[in-house]
Design a protein around this motif. Structure first.
Motif, short mmCIF file in Angstrom:
data_model
loop_
_atom_site.label_atom_id
_atom_site.label_comp_id
_atom_site.label_asym_id
_atom_site.label_seq_id
_atom_site.Cartn_x
_atom_site.Cartn_y
_atom_site.Cartn_z
N ALA A 220 0.87 -1.35 0.10
CA ALA A 220 0.11 -0.10 0.30
C ALA A 220 0.79 1.22 0.05
CB ALA A 220 -0.89 0.00 1.29
N GLU A 221 2.05 1.20 0.57
CA GLU A 221 2.90 2.34 0.97
C GLU A 221 3.38 2.80 -0.67
OE1 GLU A 221 7.26 3.71 2.75
OE2 GLU A 221 6.47 1.60 2.94
N GLY A 222 3.93 1.65 -1.39
CA GLY A 222 4.35 1.89 -2.82
C GLY A 222 3.10 2.46 -3.53
N LEU A 223 1.81 1.81 -3.46
CA LEU A 223 0.75 2.41 -4.18
C LEU A 223 0.51 3.97 -4.06
CD1 LEU A 223 -1.54 -0.79 -4.22
CD2 LEU A 223 -0.35 0.15 -6.20
N ARG A 224 0.57 4.30 -2.89
CA ARG A 224 0.45 5.62 -2.12
C ARG A 224 1.50 6.61 -2.96
NH1 ARG A 224 -1.14 3.36 2.64
NH2 ARG A 224 0.94 3.82 3.65
N TRP A 225 2.59 6.11 -2.79
CA TRP A 225 3.52 7.23 -3.43
C TRP A 225 3.47 7.15 -4.67
CZ3 TRP A 225 7.12 6.90 -7.32
CH2 TRP A 225 8.21 7.93 -7.16
N LEU A 226 3.04 6.17 -5.63
CA LEU A 226 2.71 6.54 -7.09
C LEU A 226 1.83 7.21 -7.19
CD1 LEU A 226 3.68 5.56 -9.80
CD2 LEU A 226 2.17 3.21 -9.47
N TRP A 227 0.59 7.14 -6.46
CA TRP A 227 -0.69 7.75 -6.73
C TRP A 227 -0.27 9.44 -6.54
CZ3 TRP A 227 -5.00 7.01 -9.26
CH2 TRP A 227 -6.01 8.11 -9.03
N ARG A 228 0.44 9.69 -5.75
CA ARG A 228 0.88 11.15 -5.35
C ARG A 228 1.71 11.54 -6.37
NH1 ARG A 228 1.52 9.15 0.00
NH2 ARG A 228 3.97 9.02 -0.23
N GLN A 229 2.27 10.90 -7.28
CA GLN A 229 2.98 11.52 -8.67
C GLN A 229 2.12 11.66 -9.64
OE1 GLN A 229 6.23 12.05 -7.24
NE2 GLN A 229 5.32 10.95 -5.46
N ARG A 230 1.83 12.99 -9.75
CA ARG A 230 0.62 13.23 -11.01
C ARG A 230 1.15 12.93 -12.25
NH1 ARG A 230 -0.19 19.26 -10.85
NH2 ARG A 230 -1.57 18.81 -12.61
N PHE A 231 2.39 12.93 -12.70
CA PHE A 231 3.04 12.60 -13.93
C PHE A 231 2.88 11.17 -14.10
CE2 PHE A 231 6.25 11.80 -17.18
CZ PHE A 231 5.75 12.32 -18.27
N LEU A 232 3.42 10.53 -13.20
CA LEU A 232 3.67 9.07 -13.36
C LEU A 232 2.05 8.47 -13.52
CD1 LEU A 232 6.45 7.74 -11.19
CD2 LEU A 232 6.40 7.57 -13.66
N ARG A 233 1.30 9.12 -12.51
CA ARG A 233 0.00 8.38 -12.44
C ARG A 233 -0.77 8.67 -13.79
NH1 ARG A 233 -3.05 11.66 -8.27
NH2 ARG A 233 -3.46 13.18 -10.10
N ALA A 234 -0.65 9.83 -14.38
CA ALA A 234 -1.28 10.09 -15.80
C ALA A 234 -0.65 9.24 -16.83
CB ALA A 234 -1.16 11.74 -15.90
N ALA A 405 -3.97 16.94 -21.31
CA ALA A 405 -3.94 16.65 -19.65
C ALA A 405 -3.06 17.23 -18.83
CB ALA A 405 -3.69 15.18 -20.01
N PRO A 406 -3.60 18.12 -18.01
CA PRO A 406 -2.94 18.89 -16.99
C PRO A 406 -1.83 18.10 -16.29
CG PRO A 406 -5.24 18.63 -16.13
CD PRO A 406 -5.12 18.13 -17.49
N ASP A 407 -2.26 16.92 -15.99
CA ASP A 407 -1.28 16.03 -14.99
C ASP A 407 -0.07 15.83 -15.64
OD1 ASP A 407 -2.94 16.16 -12.90
OD2 ASP A 407 -3.73 14.21 -13.14
N LEU A 408 -0.13 15.47 -17.27
CA LEU A 408 1.07 15.36 -17.91
C LEU A 408 1.90 16.36 -18.00
CD1 LEU A 408 -0.27 13.00 -20.72
CD2 LEU A 408 1.12 12.66 -18.69
N LYS A 409 1.48 17.76 -17.54
CA LYS A 409 2.57 18.71 -17.55
C LYS A 409 3.20 18.92 -16.01
CE LYS A 409 -0.85 21.39 -20.58
NZ LYS A 409 -1.72 22.50 -20.71
N GLY A 410 3.06 18.07 -15.26
CA GLY A 410 3.71 17.91 -14.02
C GLY A 410 4.85 17.28 -13.74
N GLU A 411 5.81 16.77 -14.81
CA GLU A 411 6.87 15.90 -14.96
C GLU A 411 7.92 16.62 -14.17
OE1 GLU A 411 9.27 15.06 -18.46
OE2 GLU A 411 7.65 16.32 -19.54
#
Length: 423
Positions: A220-234, A405-411
């Motif tokens: 769950a910790e790994g999933l939470r970290w990934l979810w907080r990364q806007r660019f990676l998530r998108a 997509a706005p999240d893909l501008k957050g790399e």
């Protein structure tokens, strides 16, 4: 790290071809990946030869695919809490025993479908652990400035293993039923020996021993970290969507060849040419990734290129042209895989490498079944040509979404990722 400092570091570091530890890891993993390709193509052939039952063949094939859905997340947590070298050695030892048991059974003239399904599941599960541990280890064996080149070589290795492994598996199986599995056991043995010769540690210092009862919490910790990364998530959502389309395209190509009245060998030629394109893209991926600034630019350019290439596939029935266009899609896909791997490895803390890579792999492989199912429905309703054109339109729509997509501008920038890697 500034650009000037990075350039100075790159000049000070020896090239990868003189990095003994990386070469040992790369060559050993190459044999391991080749062994996996050889045995994977042998499983359905052996079952069909022994039983004559397509259902039994399907059972064994499904057993080999299940770990992609069931094992990846817990494997990522295990790889992050245990020593990566030991994990990889354990994987090779387990695979030697597993495929060796099949070779011995076939040599003795005895084999059951249950045995083969269990071995297929075991080998594929251990392959998941090995792959996650190996990706995390690379970052600790090469300088940050050489990470794109190292991961490009890894991508090329995987493409080459696919090109060579499948025909090798068929030829070995034709020469002797036990030979593909004997080859696999030898490949895993040599890979294990190469791991023992590597001097550098495969990970950073771990602060404390992991609590055995926290496996679910670590996932769950790994999933939470990934979810907080806007660019990676998108970006992962984008990858999942493109994987659906490419599963549909693979089925459409099969039907396209059949509807054209061409022999089935034509499909092997088209797919083979496509594989060469993927290998070329992997070899060029590191250089292209260094020249194009920004993963978002690569995402958009890749989707536009895919839309144009797939659209052209909807305008021709020539096997040579289809093969060349399919090679183009493979080239773009390999370049994108290299760039995605570099970004993920650079931005992810070392202690989370396994879990984040596992989550990303689960997203990618988890959409394959949906793509196959949707492709079957479209092909049954419309036929091959309209389906290919629909895929091209959908890919163009993905390119537009990636641009908006706005999240893909957050790399993160290269400077930021390098700083994160050093923290």
């Amino acid at each position: 790290m500034t650009l000037t400092e990075a350039a100075d570091a790159a000049r000070a570091d020896p090239p990868l071809r003189r990095n003994r530890d990386f070469l040992l890891l790369w060559s050993g993993a190459s044999l391991s990946f080749l062994a996996t390709r050889v045995t994977s193509v042998a499983y359905p052939l052996i079952v069909l030869w022994h039983t004559g039952s397509p259902l039994a063949m399907s059972v064994v094939s499904t057993a080999a695919l299940l770990p992609l859905l069931l094992v990846q997340l817990p494997a990522g947590a295990v790889v992050d809490r245990w020593d990566r070298r030991r994990v990889m050695l354990g994987c090779e030892a387990g695979r030697i025993v597993a495929v060796g048991s099949v070779a011995l059974s076939l040599a003795a003239g005895r084999l059951s479908v249950a045995h083969l399904a269990a071995v297929a599941f075991t080998e594929a599960s251990l392959a998941v652990f090995y792959r996650l541990a190996e990706r995390g280890a690379v970052r600790n064996l090469v300088p940050a400035s050489q990470l794109p080149a190292a991961l490009a070589q890894n991508e090329a290795r995987g493409r080459a293993a696919g090109l060579v492994g499948q025909p090798t598996g068929v030829l070995l199986q034709s020469a002797g039923r036990a030979l593909p599995f004997a080859f696999g056991a030898v490949g895993y043995l040599v890979s294990a020996a190469s791991l023992l010769l590597i001097r550098k540690p495969f990970q950073e210092e771990r602060s404390a021993a992991a609590d055995p009862g926290r496996l679910a919490g670590e996932v769950a910790e790994g999933l939470r970290w990934l979810w907080r990364q806007r660019f990676l998530r998108a970006a992962l959502g984008y990858v999942a969507a493109t994987n659906v389309l490419f599963q549909m395209l693979a089925l459409a190509l099969v039907l396209r060849i059949k509807e054209a009245g061409l022999p089935s060998q034509t499909l092997a030629v088209v797919v083979g040419i496509g594989g060469v394109g993927g290998l070329c893209g992997a070899l060029a991926g590191g250089r292209i990734q260094r020249r194009i600034r920004g993963q978002r630019t690569l995402l958009i350019a890749g989707a536009v290129s895919w839309a144009l290439l797939i659209g052209a596939m909807g305008l021709t029935g020539s096997p040579v042209a289809l093969g060349a266009l399919y090679a183009g899609t493979g080239f773009v896909g390999a370049v994108f895989n290299v760039a995605a791997a570099v970004y993920q490895v650079r931005t992810t803390p070392d202690a989370l490498q396994g879990r984040v890579a596992a989550a990303a792999g689960l997203v990618g492989s988890g959409t394959n079944a949906a793509g196959s199912f949707a492709g079957g429905l479209l092909l049954a309703a419309w036929g091959a040509l309209p389906t290919v054109r629909t895929i091209a339109v959908a890919m163009a729509a993905l390119a537009l979404l990636a641009a908006l997509a706005p999240d893909l501008k957050g790399e993160l920038t290269d400077d930021a990722t390098d700083k994160d890697s050093d923290d």
